[in-house]
Design a protein around this motif. Structure first.
Motif, PDB file in Angstrom:
ATOM      1  N   VAL A   1      48.393  45.127  54.055  1.00  0.00           N
ATOM      2  CA  VAL A   1      47.551  44.069  53.481  1.00  0.00           C
ATOM      3  C   VAL A   1      46.215  44.149  54.199  1.00  0.00           C
ATOM      4  O   VAL A   1      46.146  43.986  55.418  1.00  0.00           O
ATOM      5  N   ILE A   2      45.143  44.438  53.448  1.00  0.00           N
ATOM      6  CA  ILE A   2      43.852  44.663  54.105  1.00  0.00           C
ATOM      7  C   ILE A   2      42.811  43.594  53.728  1.00  0.00           C
ATOM      8  O   ILE A   2      41.693  43.615  54.219  1.00  0.00           O
ATOM      9  N   GLY A   3      43.177  42.688  52.846  1.00  0.00           N
ATOM     10  CA  GLY A   3      42.197  41.672  52.455  1.00  0.00           C
ATOM     11  C   GLY A   3      42.816  40.590  51.615  1.00  0.00           C
ATOM     12  O   GLY A   3      44.051  40.539  51.461  1.00  0.00           O
ATOM     13  N   TRP A   4      41.986  39.733  51.071  1.00  0.00           N
ATOM     14  CA  TRP A   4      42.496  38.621  50.288  1.00  0.00           C
ATOM     15  C   TRP A   4      41.575  38.338  49.104  1.00  0.00           C
ATOM     16  O   TRP A   4      40.389  38.636  49.136  1.00  0.00           O
ATOM     17  N   VAL A   5      42.196  37.774  48.086  1.00  0.00           N
ATOM     18  CA  VAL A   5      41.468  37.419  46.876  1.00  0.00           C
ATOM     19  C   VAL A   5      40.829  36.054  47.089  1.00  0.00           C
ATOM     20  O   VAL A   5      41.442  35.156  47.671  1.00  0.00           O
ATOM     21  N   THR A   6      39.584  35.913  46.626  1.00  0.00           N
ATOM     22  CA  THR A   6      38.938  34.598  46.720  1.00  0.00           C
ATOM     23  C   THR A   6      39.018  33.853  45.392  1.00  0.00           C
ATOM     24  O   THR A   6      39.218  32.647  45.359  1.00  0.00           O
ATOM     25  N   SER A   7      38.839  34.577  44.280  1.00  0.00           N
ATOM     26  CA  SER A   7      39.031  33.946  42.975  1.00  0.00           C
ATOM     27  C   SER A   7      39.135  35.039  41.925  1.00  0.00           C
ATOM     28  O   SER A   7      38.963  36.218  42.221  1.00  0.00           O
ATOM     29  N   GLY A   8      39.382  34.622  40.714  1.00  0.00           N
ATOM     30  CA  GLY A   8      39.487  35.598  39.643  1.00  0.00           C
ATOM     31  C   GLY A   8      40.066  34.951  38.411  1.00  0.00           C
ATOM     32  O   GLY A   8      40.143  33.728  38.322  1.00  0.00           O
ATOM     33  N   GLY A   9      40.460  35.774  37.474  1.00  0.00           N
ATOM     34  CA  GLY A   9      41.014  35.240  36.244  1.00  0.00           C
ATOM     35  C   GLY A   9      40.785  36.243  35.127  1.00  0.00           C
ATOM     36  O   GLY A   9      40.382  37.391  35.373  1.00  0.00           O
ATOM     37  N   TYR A  10      40.984  35.791  33.916  1.00  0.00           N
ATOM     38  CA  TYR A  10      40.796  36.691  32.790  1.00  0.00           C
ATOM     39  C   TYR A  10      39.355  36.601  32.316  1.00  0.00           C
ATOM     40  O   TYR A  10      38.835  35.506  32.089  1.00  0.00           O
ATOM     41  N   ALA A  11      38.715  37.764  32.182  1.00  0.00           N
ATOM     42  CA  ALA A  11      37.342  37.813  31.688  1.00  0.00           C
ATOM     43  C   ALA A  11      37.432  38.136  30.202  1.00  0.00           C
ATOM     44  O   ALA A  11      37.718  39.272  29.815  1.00  0.00           O
ATOM     45  N   HIS A  12      37.215  37.126  29.378  1.00  0.00           N
ATOM     46  CA  HIS A  12      37.590  37.239  27.968  1.00  0.00           C
ATOM     47  C   HIS A  12      36.692  38.160  27.152  1.00  0.00           C
ATOM     48  O   HIS A  12      37.145  38.769  26.201  1.00  0.00           O
ATOM     49  N   PHE A  13      35.416  38.242  27.504  1.00  0.00           N
ATOM     50  CA  PHE A  13      34.556  39.077  26.669  1.00  0.00           C
ATOM     51  C   PHE A  13      34.829  40.555  26.927  1.00  0.00           C
ATOM     52  O   PHE A  13      34.961  41.342  26.004  1.00  0.00           O
ATOM     53  N   VAL A  14      34.971  40.922  28.193  1.00  0.00           N
ATOM     54  CA  VAL A  14      35.243  42.329  28.499  1.00  0.00           C
ATOM     55  C   VAL A  14      36.744  42.634  28.418  1.00  0.00           C
ATOM     56  O   VAL A  14      37.161  43.783  28.566  1.00  0.00           O
ATOM     57  N   GLU A  15      37.531  41.604  28.196  1.00  0.00           N
ATOM     58  CA  GLU A  15      38.983  41.732  28.014  1.00  0.00           C
ATOM     59  C   GLU A  15      39.664  42.452  29.169  1.00  0.00           C
ATOM     60  O   GLU A  15      40.397  43.427  28.999  1.00  0.00           O
ATOM     61  N   ARG A  16      39.366  41.965  30.364  1.00  0.00           N
ATOM     62  CA  ARG A  16      40.013  42.504  31.566  1.00  0.00           C
ATOM     63  C   ARG A  16      40.383  41.344  32.485  1.00  0.00           C
ATOM     64  O   ARG A  16      39.709  40.311  32.505  1.00  0.00           O
ATOM     65  N   SER A  17      41.431  41.578  33.272  1.00  0.00           N
ATOM     66  CA  SER A  17      41.770  40.609  34.314  1.00  0.00           C
ATOM     67  C   SER A  17      40.993  41.022  35.561  1.00  0.00           C
ATOM     68  O   SER A  17      41.086  42.168  36.005  1.00  0.00           O
ATOM     69  N   LEU A  18      40.205  40.098  36.099  1.00  0.00           N
ATOM     70  CA  LEU A  18      39.329  40.449  37.223  1.00  0.00           C
ATOM     71  C   LEU A  18      39.666  39.614  38.464  1.00  0.00           C
ATOM     72  O   LEU A  18      40.197  38.504  38.349  1.00  0.00           O
ATOM     73  N   ALA A  19      39.350  40.183  39.609  1.00  0.00           N
ATOM     74  CA  ALA A  19      39.542  39.447  40.862  1.00  0.00           C
ATOM     75  C   ALA A  19      38.384  39.766  41.784  1.00  0.00           C
ATOM     76  O   ALA A  19      37.827  40.863  41.736  1.00  0.00           O
ATOM     77  N   GLN A  20      38.009  38.780  42.601  1.00  0.00           N
ATOM     78  CA  GLN A  20      37.035  39.043  43.666  1.00  0.00           C
ATOM     79  C   GLN A  20      37.722  38.769  44.990  1.00  0.00           C
ATOM     80  O   GLN A  20      38.621  37.927  45.071  1.00  0.00           O
ATOM     81  N   GLY A  21      37.291  39.467  46.011  1.00  0.00           N
ATOM     82  CA  GLY A  21      37.908  39.235  47.310  1.00  0.00           C
ATOM     83  C   GLY A  21      37.181  40.004  48.389  1.00  0.00           C
ATOM     84  O   GLY A  21      36.151  40.651  48.130  1.00  0.00           O
TER      85      GLY A  21
END
Ligand SMILES: Cc1cc2nc3c(=O)[nH]c(=O)nc-3n(C[C@H](O)[C@H](O)[C@H](O)COP(=O)(O)OP(=O)(O)OC[C@H]3O[C@@H](n4cnc5c(N)ncnc54)[C@H](O)[C@@H]3O)c2cc1C
Length: 811
Positions: A748-768
């Motif tokens: 485990v090298i990091g952590w997610v801060t937020s994210g969700g489904y990006a509906h226009f580009v139709e991808r599940s995204l995460a930031q961290g």
């Protein structure tokens, strides 16, 4: 009694004693604690003494872990035993949702370095033999859990502080606090007056009264709480003899019960649905070392479940029932820190788990007083998260809700109903009529998403994608394909004026200030070069600026701004609160809509990206920023509330030919993911530097000076240790919610801060955040992100998936 001291801590409960100890630990020796009775005379003496490290807020969890580690140190310094029993404990799940919750908790624990393990119910039973397996489906084991002697522990803090030079006065009541013209405090007690540089309100059950002494109303309420102790139980002694071990601590979510061994019997407590506030308006001063009358009827439903889940209890005699009051803030987390507008008046109250949290509260408050900074990310505990809107009745409703939900799951899309609606904008009924599902944004009703005709405007709460998924998708597409409108009243807005306004802002912010009619984005740093704010600043004139930021942080920020205002009065700052409300229109047709309702030239040449204008919109005087958090062509339109209905109507009418559509906060947050935009309290927090957070382009090291500049320069020269990055996640029916671990290989090298489904580009995204050395590793699936216990392939993306060149924002 002394006549002068550096600090008076009011209250000799576990929290006040911890603050006292930590002040001495940081080198302040002339510190004094004043207790109206014996130490522990509030809630502390009758606590069940349980402690654990788990908390929904990872930053608070870290401080709980600190608290547990501290007890050995206290015993060594004070020679006073805390009677620590580090038994370990389990949380028992009775439903699949609860198992998901345990998986999430375990995952979160991974990057916090917590050794949590999912175990079977059978394994849990070997450590707590009186449980009936048939009621449970799984368990989470936490080795750092146990119980202690609350009274011994409170005395250990006080003794350790005394060893370090502190003074403790018992049987001395603080009756009045008077601030002298030089800013020090006259602390008037039953035994005389003592002058103090600083006052700390650690008044526990009387924190409200100690607040009223200085004219503030703290959002704190005491609740009655019961636990019972059984006679000796043969099942307990048999386990002790067979294993040589004590029974572990157990948290039974289904029964809403906590239980553990006490002596040779069992202690069992419950957070009952039929809960009862205690002394909701005032705490009687003559309440001391006494208990409230037990009321078994009130907890009968929970006890019934307890007797089923732990059948041996049916044959056990009840030795004693403890019913005592203890305090809560509306969200159940402590209230810590300096109070805005009062010099050197600090609070450490509303601590509902003093034996898990007291150490962390004492440490951070002492850090704050001695070093000017809490040293940790304690937003979740900062007293400034509540404003005057958190009235006594608001607090009363929220605390009861929180008490009843103590062992309930809070789903990521779950809005809690108590004390709502509280604050509303003039568009509230219009939004409801349009199908809005509203959220509570620190007391303000804010549209989250809009249910289309035929769909009930109500969240179906879940850890997975839910009934808002498709409507939010439609809202996002409406913005990207034509134009959408959303209410943004829940931003903080400030007006900064005066001949010194520019230099005041320039000293606080990392960016240079804009020219008149222009806008800049800028982080704000503390002295250690960590992020404490992230703002949009527009210049309205030579001596006038408007600033926009996070509304949740408004009081925290005002406290900081006021502390740094120039002494010569050349600059003034005013929080505009709901004196201003706002609408944002965004999408490729946004300009055409705006053009129809204003006489101003809003062409791309006349009103450029990052321009600010004061203009009439639908004949209302408005301030307009040409920016949008959606990453699209967009405008933020600010106005006094009395104009909001007609401006909204005019924009809707003008937008009809472009199929303008309402969109809510959730669509806004989804759209910003496609641009890799971070958000305050998630990506941007006081544990990150600006280069780590990828905000380096807004830091102007060439500027003469600003707070945090030297530390920022160091971060720049040395390079950030970790970096904020974005990922495409191979998710199925659940997206990240925040706080998930990021794996690289088997680490485990990091952590997610937020994210969700990006509906226009139709991808599940995460930031961290990941270590800087890995931040360029864009190979497909080089990382994994753990969602609800499953490791999902994650691909780091260097560029935003929508408009990497910002064409749309600038069009
Ligand atoms: C039944 C029960 C079970 C609990 N179980 C647990 C548990 O298992 N684990 C856990 O962590 N927590 C537990 N708690 C909660 C825990 O007791 C509190 O978190 C903790 O005691 C809060 O400590 P405090 O110092 O903030 O407040 P208090 O203990 O209320 O102390 C405040 C002190 O300030 C003094 N004071 C106030 N005003 C003045 C004044 N004007 N002048 C002088 N002195 C003043 C009071 O006399 C008092 O001694 C339990 C509480 C109850 C009631």
């Amino acid at each position: 009694m002394k006549s002068h001291t550096q600090v008076v801590v009011i209250g000799g409960g576990v929290v006040g004693c911890s603050v006292l100890y930590h002040l001495t630990k940081l080198g302040w020796k002339d510190v004094t604690l004043i207790e109206r009775d014996e130490l522990t005379s509030g809630s502390s003496w009758h606590a069940a003494g349980g402690f654990h490290t788990l908390n929904g807020d990872p930053n608070v969890a870290q401080l709980q872990s600190y608290t547990v580690d501290l007890y050995k140190e206290l015993e060594e310094i004070s020679g006073q035993s805390c009677s620590l029993h580090l038994t370990g404990g389990v949380m028992l799940a009775d439903t699949p949702e609860r198992m998901d919750f345990l998986r999430l908790a375990q995952a979160k624990g991974r990057y916090l370095g917590m050794d949590l393990e999912l175990i079977s119910v059978a394994e849990a039973k070997t450590m707590f033999p009186i449980l009936d397996e048939k009621h449970f489906i799984g368990a989470l084991w936490d080795p750092v859990e146990g119980h202690l002697d609350p009274s011994g522990t409170t005395h250990a803090y006080a003794k350790a502080a005394r060893v370090n030079g502190a003074t403790v006065y018992r049987h001395t009541k603080v009756e009045e606090l008077v601030q002298t013209p030089d800013g020090t405090w006259d602390v008037i007690t039953t035994k005389g007056t003592i002058r103090a540089e600083h006052v700390v309100n650690a008044g526990g059950l009387w924190a409200r009264e100690c607040g009223r002494m200085v004219g503030i109303e703290l959002p704190v309420l005491a609740m009655e709480h019961m636990y019972l102790l059984t006679d000796e139980m043969p099942e307990v002694t048999a386990h002790n003899e067979a294993t040589g071990k004590e029974l572990i601590g157990v948290l039974d979510f289904g029964g809403e019960i906590y239980t553990r061994q006490e002596g040779k019997g069992i202690l069992l407590g419950t957070y009952e649905q039929n809960c009862r506030p205690w002394s909701p308006r005032e705490t009687p001063w003559d309440f001391g070392h006494e208990l409230l009358p037990p009321d078994l009827d009130r907890i009968a439903p929970e006890l019934e479940v307890g007797f089923e889940h732990f059948p041996a209890l049916q044959n056990a005699g009840i030795k004693q029932i403890i019913n005592g009051p203890f305090t809560f803030a509306p969200d159940g987390n402590p209230l810590v820190g300096p109070v805005r507008g009062l010099r050197n008046y600090w609070v450490a109250c509303g601590v509902m788990a003093g034996f898990s949290q007291g150490g962390g509260v004492g440490l951070t408050l002492a850090n704050w007083m001695v070093n000017g900074d809490p040293g940790y990310d304690i937003w979740g505990m900062d007293v400034a998260r509540y404003g005057t809107w958190a009235t006594l009745s608001y607090t009363n409703a929220k605390v009861q809700e929180n008490y009843r939900r103590r062992f309930r799951i809070r789903f990521p899309n779950e809005e809690l109903p108590a004390a709502r609606p509280h604050q509303t904008t003039p568009l509230y009924d219009r939004m409801l009529a349009a199908g809005a599902v509203m959220g509570d944004s620190w007391g303000l009703e804010t549209p989250l998403w809009f249910a289309p005709k035929g769909v009930e405007p109500k969240d179906i709460v879940s850890f997975r994608r839910s009934n808002d998924f498709h409507p939010i998708g439609a809202e996002c597409r409406a913005v990207r394909e034509s134009v959408g409108i959303t209410e943004i009243a829940n931003f903080a807005k400030y007006e900064i004026t005066g001949p010194g306004a520019e230099s005041f802002l320039s000293k606080l912010m990392t960016n240079t200030m804009p020219k008149t009619g222009r806008i800049v984005l800028t982080p704000m740093l503390n002295d250690n070069g960590k992020l404490i704010g992230d703002f949009t600043i527009a210049r309205a004139g030579k001596e006038k600026f408007y600033m926009f930021g996070s509304s949740q942080a408004e009081i925290t920020h005002m406290r900081w701004f006021e502390k740094h205002l120039p002494a010569d009065g050349s600059a003034a700052i005013r929080a505009l609160n709901l004196g201003w409300v706002g609408l944002s229109i965004a999408g490729p047709n946004a300009r055409k809509v705006l053009a129809k309702v204003t006489g101003e030239d809003v062409s791309g040449e006349a009103f450029r990206f990052m321009d600010f204008r004061e203009m009439d919109v639908a004949s209302a005087p408005c301030k307009v920023n040409r920016i949008s958090y959606t990453g699209d062509l967009g405008y933020e339109i600010w106005m006094a509330p009395e104009y909001e209905r007609q401006v909204y109507q005019a924009l809707m009418t003008a937008g009809a030919e472009y199929n303008i559509r309402n969109f809510g906060m959730r669509a806004l947050l989804s759209l910003r993911l496609e641009k890799n935009f971070g958000t305050w309290f998630r990506e941007f927090r006081p544990i990150y530097g600006p280069y780590e957070a990828d905000l380096g382009r807004f830091v102007k090291l060439s500027k003469e000076s600003f707070i945090g500049r030297d530390a920022a320069q160091r971060e720049f020269e040395e390079g950030p240790r970790r970096r904020r990055v974005s990922f495409v996640v191979d998710a199925s029916d659940a997206d990240v919610m925040g706080d998930e671990p990021i794996w690289h290989g088997d680490k485990v090298i990091g952590w997610v801060t937020s994210g969700g489904y990006a509906h226009f580009v139709e991808r599940s995204l995460a930031q961290g955040y990941v270590p800087a050395a890995l931040a360029e590793e864009t190979g497909e699936g080089a990382f994994e992100i753990e969602i609800l216990g499953e490791r999902r392939k994650a691909t780091l993306i260097g560029e935003p998936l929508f408009g990497p060149k910002a064409e749309r924002m600038r069009m």
